[in-house]
Design a protein around this motif. Structure first.
Motif, PDB file in Angstrom:
ATOM      1  N   ARG A 110      13.809  -2.216  -4.882  1.00 26.07           N
ATOM      2  CA  ARG A 110      13.429  -0.842  -5.177  1.00 26.07           C
ATOM      3  C   ARG A 110      12.041  -0.852  -5.806  1.00 26.07           C
ATOM      4  NH1 ARG A 110      15.112   3.970  -3.073  1.00 26.07           N
ATOM      5  NH2 ARG A 110      15.084   5.676  -4.592  1.00 26.07           N
ATOM      6  N   VAL A 111      11.173   0.025  -5.302  1.00 29.54           N
ATOM      7  CA  VAL A 111       9.824   0.196  -5.834  1.00 29.54           C
ATOM      8  C   VAL A 111       9.794   1.488  -6.632  1.00 29.54           C
ATOM      9  CG1 VAL A 111       7.398   0.529  -5.239  1.00 29.54           C
ATOM     10  CG2 VAL A 111       8.797  -1.046  -3.898  1.00 29.54           C
ATOM     11  N   PHE A 112       9.353   1.412  -7.881  1.00 28.52           N
ATOM     12  CA  PHE A 112       9.262   2.584  -8.746  1.00 28.52           C
ATOM     13  C   PHE A 112       7.798   2.870  -9.063  1.00 28.52           C
ATOM     14  CE2 PHE A 112      13.223   0.369  -9.723  1.00 28.52           C
ATOM     15  CZ  PHE A 112      14.172   1.380  -9.625  1.00 28.52           C
ATOM     16  N   ALA A 113       7.344   4.075  -8.794  1.00 25.77           N
ATOM     17  CA  ALA A 113       6.001   4.516  -9.167  1.00 25.77           C
ATOM     18  C   ALA A 113       6.133   5.470 -10.345  1.00 25.77           C
ATOM     19  CB  ALA A 113       5.309   5.197  -7.994  1.00 25.77           C
ATOM     20  N   ASP A 114       5.555   5.083 -11.474  1.00 30.50           N
ATOM     21  CA  ASP A 114       5.642   5.853 -12.716  1.00 30.50           C
ATOM     22  C   ASP A 114       4.255   6.424 -12.999  1.00 30.50           C
ATOM     23  OD1 ASP A 114       6.248   6.883 -15.165  1.00 30.50           O
ATOM     24  OD2 ASP A 114       6.871   4.993 -16.080  1.00 30.50           O
ATOM     25  N   PHE A 115       4.089   7.752 -12.980  1.00 30.61           N
ATOM     26  CA  PHE A 115       2.758   8.349 -13.052  1.00 30.61           C
ATOM     27  C   PHE A 115       2.843   9.784 -13.552  1.00 30.61           C
ATOM     28  CE2 PHE A 115       4.596   9.424  -9.015  1.00 30.61           C
ATOM     29  CZ  PHE A 115       4.220  10.742  -8.786  1.00 30.61           C
ATOM     30  N   THR A 116       1.679  10.327 -13.914  1.00 31.66           N
ATOM     31  CA  THR A 116       1.564  11.733 -14.297  1.00 31.66           C
ATOM     32  C   THR A 116       0.369  12.327 -13.562  1.00 31.66           C
ATOM     33  OG1 THR A 116       2.415  11.256 -16.518  1.00 31.66           O
ATOM     34  CG2 THR A 116       1.303  13.369 -16.197  1.00 31.66           C
ATOM     35  N   PRO A 117       0.577  13.249 -12.644  1.00 35.21           N
ATOM     36  CA  PRO A 117      -0.551  13.880 -11.949  1.00 35.21           C
ATOM     37  C   PRO A 117      -1.420  14.668 -12.927  1.00 35.21           C
ATOM     38  CG  PRO A 117       1.534  14.328 -10.827  1.00 35.21           C
ATOM     39  CD  PRO A 117       1.879  13.760 -12.169  1.00 35.21           C
ATOM     40  N   ALA A 118      -2.708  14.736 -12.639  1.00 37.99           N
ATOM     41  CA  ALA A 118      -3.610  15.526 -13.471  1.00 37.99           C
ATOM     42  C   ALA A 118      -3.132  16.973 -13.507  1.00 37.99           C
ATOM     43  CB  ALA A 118      -5.031  15.457 -12.923  1.00 37.99           C
ATOM     44  N   ARG A 142       0.850  -1.182   0.000  1.00 38.52           N
ATOM     45  CA  ARG A 142       0.000   0.000   0.000  1.00 38.52           C
ATOM     46  C   ARG A 142       0.890   1.238   0.000  1.00 38.52           C
ATOM     47  NH1 ARG A 142      -5.216  -1.108   3.925  1.00 38.52           N
ATOM     48  NH2 ARG A 142      -5.460  -3.349   3.478  1.00 38.52           N
ATOM     49  N   PHE A 143       0.486   2.227  -0.756  1.00 39.97           N
ATOM     50  CA  PHE A 143       1.279   3.450  -0.804  1.00 39.97           C
ATOM     51  C   PHE A 143       0.393   4.596  -1.264  1.00 39.97           C
ATOM     52  CE2 PHE A 143       1.517   1.502  -4.956  1.00 39.97           C
ATOM     53  CZ  PHE A 143       1.432   2.552  -5.853  1.00 39.97           C
ATOM     54  N   ARG A 144       0.902   5.799  -1.084  1.00 41.95           N
ATOM     55  CA  ARG A 144       0.218   7.009  -1.546  1.00 41.95           C
ATOM     56  C   ARG A 144       1.230   7.933  -2.219  1.00 41.95           C
ATOM     57  NH1 ARG A 144      -2.812   9.486   3.543  1.00 41.95           N
ATOM     58  NH2 ARG A 144      -0.714   9.198   4.430  1.00 41.95           N
ATOM     59  N   ILE A 145       0.762   8.707  -3.145  1.00 42.21           N
ATOM     60  CA  ILE A 145       1.543   9.790  -3.720  1.00 42.21           C
ATOM     61  C   ILE A 145       1.050  11.075  -3.056  1.00 42.21           C
ATOM     62  CG2 ILE A 145       2.212  11.022  -5.797  1.00 42.21           C
ATOM     63  CD1 ILE A 145       3.145   8.112  -5.741  1.00 42.21           C
ATOM     64  N   LEU A 146       1.929  11.729  -2.324  1.00 44.19           N
ATOM     65  CA  LEU A 146       1.561  12.938  -1.597  1.00 44.19           C
ATOM     66  C   LEU A 146       1.951  14.168  -2.402  1.00 44.19           C
ATOM     67  CD1 LEU A 146       2.768  11.936   1.989  1.00 44.19           C
ATOM     68  CD2 LEU A 146       0.522  11.538   0.939  1.00 44.19           C
ATOM     69  N   GLY A 147       1.079  15.163  -2.416  1.00 42.83           N
ATOM     70  CA  GLY A 147       1.376  16.409  -3.087  1.00 42.83           C
ATOM     71  C   GLY A 147       2.177  17.344  -2.206  1.00 42.83           C
ATOM     72  N   ALA A 148       2.449  18.543  -2.711  1.00 37.62           N
ATOM     73  CA  ALA A 148       3.243  19.511  -1.954  1.00 37.62           C
ATOM     74  C   ALA A 148       2.562  19.931  -0.663  1.00 37.62           C
ATOM     75  CB  ALA A 148       3.514  20.742  -2.827  1.00 37.62           C
ATOM     76  N   ASP A 149       1.230  19.790  -0.602  1.00 38.50           N
ATOM     77  CA  ASP A 149       0.491  20.147   0.609  1.00 38.50           C
ATOM     78  C   ASP A 149       0.404  19.000   1.599  1.00 38.50           C
ATOM     79  OD1 ASP A 149      -1.173  18.467  -0.781  1.00 38.50           O
ATOM     80  OD2 ASP A 149      -2.867  19.868  -0.917  1.00 38.50           O
ATOM     81  N   GLY A 150       1.036  17.862   1.287  1.00 38.87           N
ATOM     82  CA  GLY A 150       1.021  16.710   2.179  1.00 38.87           C
ATOM     83  C   GLY A 150      -0.206  15.832   2.040  1.00 38.87           C
ATOM     84  N   ARG A 151      -1.113  16.189   1.152  1.00 40.18           N
ATOM     85  CA  ARG A 151      -2.329  15.404   0.971  1.00 40.18           C
ATOM     86  C   ARG A 151      -2.164  14.404  -0.172  1.00 40.18           C
ATOM     87  NH1 ARG A 151      -6.951  20.208   1.243  1.00 40.18           N
ATOM     88  NH2 ARG A 151      -6.496  20.879   3.420  1.00 40.18           N
ATOM     89  N   PRO A 152      -2.835  13.251  -0.073  1.00 38.47           N
ATOM     90  CA  PRO A 152      -2.726  12.260  -1.145  1.00 38.47           C
ATOM     91  C   PRO A 152      -3.282  12.794  -2.465  1.00 38.47           C
ATOM     92  CG  PRO A 152      -3.646  11.285   0.843  1.00 38.47           C
ATOM     93  CD  PRO A 152      -3.636  12.760   1.067  1.00 38.47           C
ATOM     94  N   VAL A 153      -2.594  12.484  -3.553  1.00 38.54           N
ATOM     95  CA  VAL A 153      -3.056  12.845  -4.888  1.00 38.54           C
ATOM     96  C   VAL A 153      -4.172  11.881  -5.290  1.00 38.54           C
ATOM     97  CG1 VAL A 153      -2.387  13.078  -7.317  1.00 38.54           C
ATOM     98  CG2 VAL A 153      -0.798  13.763  -5.498  1.00 38.54           C
ATOM     99  N   THR A 154      -5.256  12.416  -5.819  1.00 42.02           N
ATOM    100  CA  THR A 154      -6.398  11.582  -6.201  1.00 42.02           C
ATOM    101  C   THR A 154      -6.787  11.737  -7.664  1.00 42.02           C
ATOM    102  OG1 THR A 154      -7.935  13.303  -5.453  1.00 42.02           O
ATOM    103  CG2 THR A 154      -7.347  11.585  -3.863  1.00 42.02           C
ATOM    104  N   ALA A 155      -6.057  12.517  -8.420  1.00 43.92           N
ATOM    105  CA  ALA A 155      -6.361  12.711  -9.840  1.00 43.92           C
ATOM    106  C   ALA A 155      -5.092  12.544 -10.657  1.00 43.92           C
ATOM    107  CB  ALA A 155      -6.967  14.096 -10.075  1.00 43.92           C
ATOM    108  N   TYR A 156      -5.154  11.680 -11.665  1.00 41.48           N
ATOM    109  CA  TYR A 156      -4.002  11.349 -12.490  1.00 41.48           C
ATOM    110  C   TYR A 156      -4.388  11.358 -13.964  1.00 41.48           C
ATOM    111  CZ  TYR A 156      -1.937   9.472  -8.170  1.00 41.48           C
ATOM    112  OH  TYR A 156      -1.444   9.315  -6.898  1.00 41.48           O
TER     113      TYR A 156
END
Length: 345
Positions: free
Chosen positions: A173-181, A113-127
């Motif tokens: 090593r775990v790699f998360a490859d993504f593009t935020p909305a 389980r993991f989350r991508i956190l934004g600059a505000d510390g909140r989880p990103v929910t749009a990609y």
């Protein structure tokens, strides 16, 4: 219209980065119990700087190639500019990869389980969707002996989840490859994952430029040359006959992930062209690539045929142009049936 998608990476001498980043990436949740430290059987695992030489037996002898002792002693102009390849950082551009628990037990089912956190510390929910998925998750051990390409599911609160099992003890090593909305380009963030158990590291197999996997033969042509764009070709045949009806997988006829030995710098590229633009569905899949430095690289090619995703793995050396005509190349391969878009070996 065919579009050559380059893979580039920009840092040299980072062999210590991976080894020094133990324990980062578990900001979500509270402290968790850590399994016992992996027991080293026979000998201790190599230091990251030693792992730049894949293949293990010193057959090549060139600095930086399989059997050599230089991880990246020749760098591209981009590297000299101080830009980092993907996957070496847990945070970049205001985004952070936060693993729920970076400690698992080898051979046992693991719930990642993991989350991508934004600059505000909140989880990103749009990609943004890229190659059919919002996020691609790659898991590889430090010795690059195995490879898993997973597609986790995302809950409404931004938590990603997937199930897997790590085949052997060691550091991964775990790699998360993504593009935020709303972002103009994608990111690849990396974090360490520790698998407890009896550690028995082995070097990748050395089997030449042609790999046989599940009745298919995959042949690698071309060479990686540091700092220079080159074309790499992979031809797929079955029982000696060229395969001309490859099936699309993640929006392409082939999917390539390359990891640099020593620091596991992440290079991700899809082939020249795509289904529907006139690109032939085999037997040849071509990639335009730029190696960031001399040294060893592990290439993982995914291709789909008969409804099954198969993976061919090659170990190659990036050498200077005057020595690239006959590099020492080793390879291994495996296959697995496609299941919910995930595959591993």
């Amino acid at each position: 219209m065919n579009t050559a998608l380059k893979i580039t990476a920009f840092s040299a001498g980072l062999a210590t980065v991976f080894g020094a980043s133990y324990g980062i990436g578990h900001a979500t949740g509270g402290p968790s119990a850590k399994p016992a430290t992996a027991a080293h059987a026979g000998h201790a695992s190599a230091a990251p700087s030693d792992q730049a030489s894949l293949g293990g037996d010193g057959a090549s002898g060139r600095d930086g190639g399989p059997g050599g002792d230089g991880a990246s002693d020749s760098v591209s102009a981009s590297e000299s500019a101080g830009l980092l390849p993907g996957g070496l950082q847990i945070s970049e551009g205001g985004y952070t990869l936060s693993l729920g628990d970076p400690y698992v037990t080898a051979g046992a089912p693991a719930d990642l389980r993991f989350r991508i956190l934004g600059a505000d510390g909140r989880p990103v929910t749009a990609y943004r969707t890229a190659h059919g998925k919002e996020l691609h998750l790659i898991v590889a051990p430090r010795d690059l002996s195995t490879f898993q390409h997973l597609h986790p599911t995302r809950a409404a609160d931004g938590t990603w989840r997937t199930s897997t099992a790590l085949p052997a003890a060691g550091e991964y090593r775990v790699f998360a490859d993504f593009t935020p909305a709303g972002a103009s380009q994608g990111l690849t963030l990396g974090a360490d994952l520790h698998a407890a158990g009896d550690l028995r590291p082995v070097p990748p197999a050395r089997t030449g430029r042609t790999v046989t996997v599940d009745g298919y033969q995959v042949t690698l042509t071309g060479d990686l040359v540091p700092g220079r764009s080159t074309r790499i070709g992979l031809a797929v045949a079955k029982d000696g006959r060229p395969v001309t009806d490859l099936q699309p997988y993640l929006g392409a006829y082939g999917h390539l992930v390359a990891l640099r030995a020593g620091d596991l710098a992440y290079l991700h590229v899809h082939p020249d062209g795509e289904p529907g633009d006139g690109t032939a569905p085999g037997p040849d899949i071509t990639f335009t690539t730029t190696a960031p430095s001399r040294g060893g690289y592990r290439l993982f090619l995914d291709f789909r045929h008969g409804g099954v995703v198969r993976t061919a793995a090659f170990t190659v050396a990036a050498a200077d142009s005057q020595t690239a005509a006959s590099p020492t190349t080793s390879a291994s391969a495996s296959a697995s049936a496609e299941h919910d878009g995930d595959h591993q070996h």
